[in-house]
Design a protein around this motif. Structure first.
Motif, PDB file in Angstrom:
ATOM      1  N   GLN A 107       0.757  -1.150   0.214  1.00  0.00           N
ATOM      2  CA  GLN A 107      -0.054   0.084  -0.027  1.00  0.00           C
ATOM      3  C   GLN A 107       0.879   1.297   0.043  1.00  0.00           C
ATOM      4  O   GLN A 107       0.419   2.307  -0.665  1.00  0.00           O
ATOM      5  CB  GLN A 107      -0.895   0.075   1.188  1.00  0.00           C
ATOM      6  N   LEU A 108       1.902   1.236   0.851  1.00  0.00           N
ATOM      7  CA  LEU A 108       2.916   2.310   0.771  1.00  0.00           C
ATOM      8  C   LEU A 108       3.311   2.538  -0.390  1.00  0.00           C
ATOM      9  O   LEU A 108       3.587   3.898  -1.078  1.00  0.00           O
ATOM     10  CB  LEU A 108       3.897   2.383   1.922  1.00  0.00           C
ATOM     11  N   ARG A 109       3.974   1.765  -1.041  1.00  0.00           N
ATOM     12  CA  ARG A 109       4.766   1.608  -2.348  1.00  0.00           C
ATOM     13  C   ARG A 109       3.718   2.277  -3.413  1.00  0.00           C
ATOM     14  O   ARG A 109       4.055   3.131  -4.135  1.00  0.00           O
ATOM     15  CB  ARG A 109       5.126   0.457  -2.861  1.00  0.00           C
ATOM     16  N   ALA A 110       2.191   1.744  -3.414  1.00  0.00           N
ATOM     17  CA  ALA A 110       1.326   2.133  -4.523  1.00  0.00           C
ATOM     18  C   ALA A 110       1.096   3.750  -4.191  1.00  0.00           C
ATOM     19  O   ALA A 110       0.447   4.269  -4.883  1.00  0.00           O
ATOM     20  CB  ALA A 110       0.035   1.370  -4.382  1.00  0.00           C
ATOM     21  N   ASN A 111       1.305   4.141  -3.008  1.00  0.00           N
ATOM     22  CA  ASN A 111       0.665   5.591  -2.587  1.00  0.00           C
ATOM     23  C   ASN A 111       2.040   6.769  -2.535  1.00  0.00           C
ATOM     24  O   ASN A 111       1.939   7.472  -1.872  1.00  0.00           O
ATOM     25  CB  ASN A 111      -0.119   5.410  -1.293  1.00  0.00           C
ATOM     26  N   GLY A 112       2.934   6.046  -3.161  1.00  0.00           N
ATOM     27  CA  GLY A 112       4.308   6.948  -3.221  1.00  0.00           C
ATOM     28  C   GLY A 112       4.966   7.466  -1.925  1.00  0.00           C
ATOM     29  O   GLY A 112       5.693   8.244  -1.434  1.00  0.00           O
ATOM     30  N   GLY A 113       4.717   6.292  -0.885  1.00  0.00           N
ATOM     31  CA  GLY A 113       5.422   6.378   0.394  1.00  0.00           C
ATOM     32  C   GLY A 113       4.409   6.742   1.501  1.00  0.00           C
ATOM     33  O   GLY A 113       4.602   6.814   2.548  1.00  0.00           O
ATOM     34  N   TYR A 114       3.407   7.525   0.843  1.00  0.00           N
ATOM     35  CA  TYR A 114       2.462   8.393   1.984  1.00  0.00           C
ATOM     36  C   TYR A 114       1.469   7.030   2.471  1.00  0.00           C
ATOM     37  O   TYR A 114       1.085   6.131   1.754  1.00  0.00           O
ATOM     38  CB  TYR A 114       1.619   9.361   1.215  1.00  0.00           C
ATOM     39  N   HIS A 115       0.957   7.314   3.550  1.00  0.00           N
ATOM     40  CA  HIS A 115      -0.104   6.484   4.221  1.00  0.00           C
ATOM     41  C   HIS A 115      -1.419   6.638   3.821  1.00  0.00           C
ATOM     42  O   HIS A 115      -2.136   7.665   4.170  1.00  0.00           O
ATOM     43  CB  HIS A 115       0.019   6.560   5.879  1.00  0.00           C
ATOM     44  N   PRO A 116      -1.956   5.588   3.006  1.00  0.00           N
ATOM     45  CA  PRO A 116      -3.272   5.505   2.510  1.00  0.00           C
ATOM     46  C   PRO A 116      -4.294   5.599   3.694  1.00  0.00           C
ATOM     47  O   PRO A 116      -5.418   5.962   3.537  1.00  0.00           O
ATOM     48  CB  PRO A 116      -3.414   4.441   1.638  1.00  0.00           C
ATOM     49  N   ASN A 117      -4.025   5.031   4.697  1.00  0.00           N
ATOM     50  CA  ASN A 117      -5.010   5.282   5.934  1.00  0.00           C
ATOM     51  C   ASN A 117      -4.704   6.284   6.911  1.00  0.00           C
ATOM     52  O   ASN A 117      -5.433   6.316   7.844  1.00  0.00           O
ATOM     53  CB  ASN A 117      -4.539   3.963   6.870  1.00  0.00           C
ATOM     54  N   HIS A 118      -3.912   7.067   6.464  1.00  0.00           N
ATOM     55  CA  HIS A 118      -3.748   8.798   7.012  1.00  0.00           C
ATOM     56  C   HIS A 118      -3.202   8.095   8.608  1.00  0.00           C
ATOM     57  O   HIS A 118      -3.912   8.849   9.561  1.00  0.00           O
ATOM     58  CB  HIS A 118      -5.078   9.430   6.950  1.00  0.00           C
ATOM     59  N   CYS A 119      -2.243   7.454   8.713  1.00  0.00           N
ATOM     60  CA  CYS A 119      -1.932   6.868   9.933  1.00  0.00           C
ATOM     61  C   CYS A 119      -1.438   7.896  11.033  1.00  0.00           C
ATOM     62  O   CYS A 119      -1.723   7.788  12.227  1.00  0.00           O
ATOM     63  CB  CYS A 119      -1.070   5.632   9.743  1.00  0.00           C
ATOM     64  N   ARG A 120      -0.880   8.688  10.672  1.00  0.00           N
ATOM     65  CA  ARG A 120      -0.311   9.856  11.309  1.00  0.00           C
ATOM     66  C   ARG A 120      -1.320  10.709  12.012  1.00  0.00           C
ATOM     67  O   ARG A 120      -1.190  11.355  13.061  1.00  0.00           O
ATOM     68  CB  ARG A 120       0.725  10.723  10.698  1.00  0.00           C
ATOM     69  N   SER A 121      -2.355  10.627  11.322  1.00  0.00           N
ATOM     70  CA  SER A 121      -3.342  11.843  11.873  1.00  0.00           C
ATOM     71  C   SER A 121      -4.667  11.089  12.300  1.00  0.00           C
ATOM     72  O   SER A 121      -5.480  11.800  12.948  1.00  0.00           O
ATOM     73  CB  SER A 121      -3.777  12.876  10.589  1.00  0.00           C
ATOM     74  N   THR A 122      -4.534   9.628  12.475  1.00  0.00           N
ATOM     75  CA  THR A 122      -5.617   8.968  13.091  1.00  0.00           C
ATOM     76  C   THR A 122      -5.165   8.084  13.899  1.00  0.00           C
ATOM     77  O   THR A 122      -4.056   7.253  13.953  1.00  0.00           O
ATOM     78  CB  THR A 122      -6.295   7.930  11.914  1.00  0.00           C
ATOM     79  N   PRO A 123      -5.465   8.355  15.295  1.00  0.00           N
ATOM     80  CA  PRO A 123      -4.716   7.996  16.669  1.00  0.00           C
ATOM     81  C   PRO A 123      -5.075   6.510  16.828  1.00  0.00           C
ATOM     82  O   PRO A 123      -4.475   5.792  17.520  1.00  0.00           O
ATOM     83  CB  PRO A 123      -5.321   8.545  17.627  1.00  0.00           C
ATOM     84  N   THR A 124      -5.948   5.700  16.179  1.00  0.00           N
ATOM     85  CA  THR A 124      -6.322   4.542  16.522  1.00  0.00           C
ATOM     86  C   THR A 124      -6.171   3.655  14.997  1.00  0.00           C
ATOM     87  O   THR A 124      -6.382   4.211  13.863  1.00  0.00           O
ATOM     88  CB  THR A 124      -7.559   4.349  16.968  1.00  0.00           C
TER      89      THR A 124
END
Length: 305
Positions: A107-124
């Protein structure tokens, strides 16, 4: 740091017996510590039991002893430090300096290294979902002085470069454990292979997040085989022949640019180490990687660090 008592260390991963590349690193770190009249520690970085034969740690320690490289304090094993790592991970999560990440590598590779699940901004993460914990880097142009390579600069990118500190499988990751143990053991100076140079800026941010000062760094060139690959278990590096320690140490000194007389190879371990300490010149260490000529082809594989 100039006034601090020197404390260095050698920290191999026990994925196999000691090989020549690891001996070069161990010897360089030992000589730096001894030249500074400091302490030299050994730490076994046994964080990944899936890759670690049960006999490997003792094989490594036996090889170091055979080559006269004995630690000044009891050997530490990271497998005994899980509670300490978890306490720090909990602290970083509470402070917002770490986050849970359920994204797969695909998933990270497909999204250019960014988190498709928005992990940094989603605490859970979804209940029951396997997840890693990552350290939250901040954007930075990191600068430091390497003791061999001179001024260094690395660009750190938040989210894209965030290192894993707890793996999905439940294993504690190198990036956190190495920093935490270096802080806990009061390590002032780190001598290691240049293959780890790219991790330095990230590790310095972890030091600062834990309220600690990073050590001085000295990155030596890695030893290559005849195919131009770093000596490691993955490239089938042969295990050291512990019955020839003086010869091995003499070859390691040659790899470190110290120009030992060939006759040293036929003396004792103590004689080689005494010569090495009296003639040690950090400035003579090559700046680029070289081939480990004359390695016994052997059939044993060896450790990574």
């Amino acid at each position: 740091m100039a006034s601090q008592h020197y404390r260095g260390r050698f920290a191999p991963s026990p994925t196999g017996p000691l090989h020549f590349g690891s001996l070069v690193t161990a010897l360089a770190s030992w000589l730096e510590a001894r030249a500074a009249r400091g302490d030299w520690l050994v730490r076994i970085e046994d964080l990944d039991p899936m890759r670690e034969p049960p006999e490997a740690a003792q094989q490594i320690l036996h090889s170091l002893d055979c080559h006269g490289l004995s630690a000044d304090e009891p050997v530490r094993c990271q497998s005994e430090r899980h509670e300490a790592y978890q306490r720090v991970i909990n602290q970083l999560l509470q402070q917002g300096r770490a986050y849970r990440c359920a994204c797969s590598r695909k998933q990270l590779r497909a999204n250019g290294g960014y988190h498709p699940n928005h992990c940094r901004s989603t605490p859970t993460v979804p209940e029951g979902a396997p997840h890693a914990v990552r350290f939250a880097l901040t954007d930075e142009n990191s600068h430091w002085l390497d003791q061999l390579l001179g001024p260094q600069e690395q660009r750190v990118r938040a989210e894209l470069d965030d290192p894993v500190i707890l793996r999905k499988e439940g294993f504690y990751a190198y990036q956190l454990a190495v920093v935490l143990d270096d802080i806990d053991q009061g390590i002032t100076d780190v001598v290691r292979g240049s293959d780890l140079l790219d991790t330095t800026a990230q590790q310095q941010q972890i030091y600062h997040a834990l309220g600690a000062t990073p050590p001085r760094w000295l990155h030596i060139p890695v030893i290559l085989n005849d195919q131009g690959q770093k000596l490691s278990k993955q490239t089938h590096a042969p295990a050291l022949d512990d019955s020839q320690p003086a010869r091995n140490l003499t070859r390691a000194l040659t790899a470190l640019g110290q120009q030992p007389p060939a006759s040293l190879a036929d003396t004792t371990t103590g004689t080689v180490l005494d010569w090495a300490l009296r003639h040690w010149r950090r400035s003579a260490i090559p700046l680029t990687s070289g081939q480990a000529h004359g390695i016994n082809p052997g059939t044993h594989s060896a450790s990574d660090h």
